[in-house]
Scaffold this motif. Structure first.
Motif, mmCIF file in Angstrom:
data_model
loop_
_atom_site.group_PDB
_atom_site.id
_atom_site.type_symbol
_atom_site.label_atom_id
_atom_site.label_comp_id
_atom_site.label_asym_id
_atom_site.label_seq_id
_atom_site.Cartn_x
_atom_site.Cartn_y
_atom_site.Cartn_z
ATOM 1 N N THR A 118 43.409 47.511 35.305
ATOM 2 C CA THR A 118 42.402 46.785 34.542
ATOM 3 C C THR A 118 43.063 45.939 33.464
ATOM 4 O O THR A 118 42.665 44.792 33.244
ATOM 5 N N PHE B 133 44.605 42.966 35.146
ATOM 6 C CA PHE B 133 43.561 42.029 35.560
ATOM 7 C C PHE B 133 43.079 41.212 34.368
ATOM 8 O O PHE B 133 42.947 39.992 34.444
ATOM 9 N N HIS B 134 42.852 41.878 33.256
ATOM 10 C CA HIS B 134 42.411 41.170 32.051
ATOM 11 C C HIS B 134 43.483 40.200 31.558
ATOM 12 O O HIS B 134 43.177 39.067 31.163
ATOM 13 N N ILE C 104 43.472 37.082 33.780
ATOM 14 C CA ILE C 104 42.347 36.194 33.475
ATOM 15 C C ILE C 104 42.576 35.486 32.149
ATOM 16 O O ILE C 104 42.343 34.276 32.023
ATOM 17 N N CYS D 120 42.921 31.424 31.584
ATOM 18 C CA CYS D 120 42.100 30.725 30.585
ATOM 19 C C CYS D 120 42.968 30.003 29.558
ATOM 20 O O CYS D 120 42.632 28.906 29.113
ATOM 21 N N ILE E 162 36.167 33.730 28.804
ATOM 22 C CA ILE E 162 36.839 34.319 29.964
ATOM 23 C C ILE E 162 35.886 35.079 30.875
ATOM 24 O O ILE E 162 36.250 35.450 31.977
ATOM 25 N N ARG E 163 34.649 35.299 30.438
ATOM 26 C CA ARG E 163 33.742 36.143 31.216
ATOM 27 C C ARG E 163 33.340 35.532 32.555
ATOM 28 O O ARG E 163 33.164 36.251 33.531
ATOM 29 N N THR F 126 35.671 36.297 35.618
ATOM 30 C CA THR F 126 35.914 37.676 36.048
ATOM 31 C C THR F 126 35.475 37.912 37.495
ATOM 32 O O THR F 126 36.236 38.471 38.289
ATOM 33 N N LEU F 127 34.282 37.499 37.860
ATOM 34 C CA LEU F 127 33.810 37.726 39.223
ATOM 35 C C LEU F 127 34.619 36.944 40.262
ATOM 36 O O LEU F 127 35.079 37.535 41.252
ATOM 37 N N GLY G 247 38.005 38.565 40.550
ATOM 38 C CA GLY G 247 37.898 39.864 41.211
ATOM 39 C C GLY G 247 37.766 39.734 42.715
ATOM 40 O O GLY G 247 38.377 40.499 43.471
#
Length: 113
Positions: free
Chosen positions: A26, A29-30, A33, A37, A45-46, A49-50, A53
């Motif tokens: 996790t 992954f963050h 991202i 960005c 950044i939200r 995420t999808l 993923g």
């Protein structure tokens, strides 16, 4: 849940051992991202995420189609690959750098500045 101490211990150990890899993945992954960005100068950044993923899930299926393939690849390929990338390749780069920029050249560069 079974109240047998041996079974309970196994269940707790299994749960704890599964928590840490997920936590580290996790964080990776963050970080990926956040890096994307930052490269593209995106403030939020939200919304990435999808899509990110879905890309990661697709690539994970492509890279390792089965657990047997993963274990075979790790046993046969990963050790020589990691040795090349982690030891041999940096040693070659260090040697090339040493020949291109000998200490005498570096001292001349430092003295001229």
């Amino acid at each position: 849940m079974d109240r047998n101490p041996k079974t309970f211990h196994k269940e707790c150990t299994f749960s704890i051992s599964n928590y840490f890899p997920v936590k580290y993945n996790t964080n990776y992954f963050h970080a990926s991202i956040a890096g994307v960005c930052q490269i593209f100068n995106i403030a939020e950044i939200r919304f990435l995420t999808l899509p990110m993923g879905l890309i990661v899930m697709t690539f994970s299926i492509i890279v390792y189609p089965s657990i047997f393939y993963q274990k075979t690849w790790l046993a046969e390929t990963w050790i020589p690959y990691s040795f090349f990338v982690g030891a041999f390749y940096p040693f070659i780069l260090l040697t090339i750098g040493w020949f291109r920029f000998r200490p005498a050249k570096i001292k001349k560069i430092i003295k001229s500045t």
